[in-house]
Write an enzyme that holds these catalytic residues in place. Structure first.
Site, PDB file in Angstrom:
ATOM      1  N   ASN A 183       6.939 -11.192  -5.336  1.00 16.76           N
ATOM      2  CA  ASN A 183       5.891 -10.423  -6.040  1.00 16.76           C
ATOM      3  C   ASN A 183       6.321 -10.224  -7.462  1.00 16.76           C
ATOM      4  OD1 ASN A 183       7.671  -8.438  -5.127  1.00 16.76           O
ATOM      5  ND2 ASN A 183       6.115  -6.975  -4.900  1.00 16.76           N
ATOM      6  N   GLU A 218      16.417  -3.017  -1.794  1.00 17.81           N
ATOM      7  CA  GLU A 218      15.095  -2.429  -2.295  1.00 17.81           C
ATOM      8  C   GLU A 218      14.048  -2.884  -1.322  1.00 17.81           C
ATOM      9  OE1 GLU A 218      14.457  -0.551  -4.591  1.00 17.81           O
ATOM     10  OE2 GLU A 218      16.511  -0.146  -5.940  1.00 17.81           O
ATOM     11  N   LEU A 219      13.550  -2.128  -0.705  1.00 25.18           N
ATOM     12  CA  LEU A 219      12.539  -2.734   0.187  1.00 25.18           C
ATOM     13  C   LEU A 219      11.306  -1.945   0.150  1.00 25.18           C
ATOM     14  CD1 LEU A 219      15.241  -2.006   3.031  1.00 25.18           C
ATOM     15  CD2 LEU A 219      14.761  -4.125   1.627  1.00 25.18           C
ATOM     16  N   SER A 270      11.475  -7.642   2.211  1.00 26.55           N
ATOM     17  CA  SER A 270      11.223  -6.872   3.116  1.00 26.55           C
ATOM     18  C   SER A 270      12.126  -6.020   3.984  1.00 26.55           C
ATOM     19  CB  SER A 270      10.362  -7.697   4.280  1.00 26.55           C
ATOM     20  OG  SER A 270      11.212  -8.819   4.839  1.00 26.55           O
ATOM     21  N   CYS A 293       5.277  -3.248  -3.886  1.00 24.15           N
ATOM     22  CA  CYS A 293       6.162  -2.304  -2.984  1.00 24.15           C
ATOM     23  C   CYS A 293       5.528  -0.888  -3.371  1.00 24.15           C
ATOM     24  CB  CYS A 293       7.710  -2.271  -3.159  1.00 24.15           C
ATOM     25  SG  CYS A 293       8.216  -2.423  -4.861  1.00 24.15           S
TER      26      CYS A 293
END
Ligand code: NAP
Length: 476
Positions: A154, A250-251, A231, A284
């Site tokens: 993204n 980092e989710l 994810s 996110c």
């Protein structure tokens, strides 16, 4: 859409290599081929780790690392339009947002250059205990070792920058695996690194099957740290499997925004409309759940809906487009199914809920949602946002916290006590006051709690994660 198909080899030990197997990269909007990329597997990954180990055997001094990082930032500024076009072509990100991503990457590199120049340890007050009398001790920050970096689709340029720039600042060589859907941006960054003078082996970029490349990064003991953005499902499993490594995660998030009755409702509605649907909600920290004090709920809806309906959907290559496609057909079908399921369970579709003629999902606003619906408690990662009224601030905090995630949250209020209460009550890595929770400046500590992760990114913080403190004790 101005698509130029690029053919990209992979960077391994300073050489651009072919592997005999190619994969097409397609525009998520038109389906056109925008590039072909060589495919790597376990063998190339092991060779990349060898190359990284060889590079680290001859450390680069901090001033050289800083100069390379500064030169990279300069090259990013010069090539901003080309970078933005690459991001837009392969990720389907509207050019407006892609240009911002390219600009931010330059600031990420500059921040990392500052860290390379100022990274320091400390002097330990040894005579503070009887045992230490007569001794002098200091800590030095040393590179942790080879960094395995895995990045999502993204932000295919700036999130790669957030791994590569601090690792180089820390003195670590990198083996990078970008998302299969968006490898071109990462390879373009690697080209700029080489142009900036980065010697062979310090950055190796491999595209290919995630599990094959991931397995080598997990199993090879020379890879001391894995920095993963993506994810929660994939990230936490990776950490379980790499018990002896540092694994930075980092989710995702299901980002809440609270609008208090004393807030500037117009400003809150403007920021919410811009930040719930930018890049089709595939950030996110895209605003997903908006909780509005009941007294101003109708005013908020009246201001918010026309702003959402004014957003232009369509071709991401067009300068006027606000909302483009989601990454692929699977994501599109899932998002539409979640909207339909919420509607079947009693949610009201205030706008959107369908696709435009070109297949782009129209920005969708849902009301009458319950906390158990997927659109409320899971990460939608699409152009969907829910609106709910609340009666007390405590109720708003409880609703906002009603998710397994905890990356960033926001509140609009003119009362400083409410702002401080939000900072204390909201279980998130960051709480934004009178700003969209989608806000990020690249040097700030950015990262989540709960299912959202276990670290903070931003060069000043990542560099510390990517170095170890070595204690040196000297006796008189
Ligand atoms: P993803 O499916 O988890 O993929 C992320 C990366 O992991 C890709 O490079 C993917 O490779 C790789 N991967 C997949 N399976 C793997 C495995 N078994 N071993 C090693 N690597 C593996 O996530 P995504 O769909 O690209 O990104 C969206 C998610 O990222 C969202 O949840 C979003 O919230 C999160 N995100 C978080 C942040 C943050 O800073 N907190 C920022 C941006 C995005 P392939 O592409 O080859 O499958």
């Amino acid at each position: 859409m101005a698509v130029t198909a690029r053919e990209q080899k992979l960077l391994l030990g300073g050489e651009w290599i072919e592997t005999g197997t190619w994969r097409e990269v397609r525009s998520p909007y038109s389906g056109e081929v925008v590039g072909r990329v060589a495919q790597a597997g376990a063998d190339e990954t092991r060779r990349a780790v060898d190359a990284a180990a060889t590079a680290m055997a001859e450390p680069l001094p901090a001033h050289s690392r800083a100069e390379i990082l500064d030169r990279t930032a300069h090259l990013i500024d010069e090539r901003r339009e080309d970078i933005a076009r690459t991001i837009s072509d392969e990720a389907g990100k509207p050019m407006k947002a892609a240009r911002v991503e390219a600009e931010r990457a330059s600031s990420t590199f500059r921040s990392a250059a500052t860290e390379a120049r100022t990274l320091t340890g400390e002097v330990v007050p040894m005579d503070a205990s009887p045992a230490g009398v007569g001794k002098v001790a200091l800590t030095a920050r040393v590179p942790i070792g080879i960094v395995g970096a895995i990045s999502p689709f993204n932000f295919p340029f700036n999130l790669v920058a957030h791994k590569v720039a601090p690792a180089l600042a820390a003195g670590c060589a990198v083996v990078l695996k970008p998302a299969s859907q968006t490898p071109l941006s990462a390879l373009l960054l690697a080209e700029l690194e080489a142009e900036a003078g980065l010697p062979a082996g310090w950055l190796n970029v491999l595209v290919g099957p995630a599990s094959e490349i991931g397995d080598v990064l997990v199993e090879d003991e020379r890879v001391r740290l894995i920095s993963f953005t993506g994810s929660a499902e994939v990230g936490w499993k990776l950490r379980e499997r790499a018990a002896r490594k540092k694994v930075l995660l980092e989710l995702g998030n299901a980002t809440p925004l609270i609008v208090e009755a004393d807030a500037d409702v117009e400003e809150a509605a403007t920021k919410a409309a811009a930040n719930a649907f930018s890049f089709a909600g595939q950030s996110c920290i895209s605003i997903q759940r908006v909780y509005v004090a009941r007294g101003v709920y109708d005013d908020f809806v009246a201001s918010f809906l026309p702003k959402v309906e004014a957003l232009r959907t369509g071709d991401p290559g067009d300068d006027e487009t606000d909302v483009g496609p989601v990454i692929d057909e699977g994501a599109r079908e899932r998002i539409l199914a979640w909207i339909e399921e919420a509607s079947d369970q009693g949610a009201e579709i205030l706008t959107g809920g369908e696709t435009a003629e070109d297949g782009v999902i129209r920005p969708t606003v849902l009301a009458n949602v319950s906390p158990e619906m997927k659109v409320s408690c899971l990460e939608v990662f699409g152009p969907v946002c829910t609106l709910s009224p609340y009666d007390s601030l405590e109720e708003a905090f409880e609703l906002a916290n009603g998710t397994e995630y905890g990356l960033q949250a926001g509140i609009f209020t003119s009362n400083v006590k409410t702002a401080l209460a939000a900072g204390a009550a909201l279980e998130f890595g960051g709480v934004l006051v009178n700003e969209a929770p989608t806000f990020r400046a690249d040097q700030m500590p950015y990262g989540g709690v709960k299912a959202s992760g276990n670290t903070k990114e931003g060069p000043p913080y990542s560099v510390r994660e990517m170095t170890e403190e070595r204690l040196v004790v000297l006796s008189r």
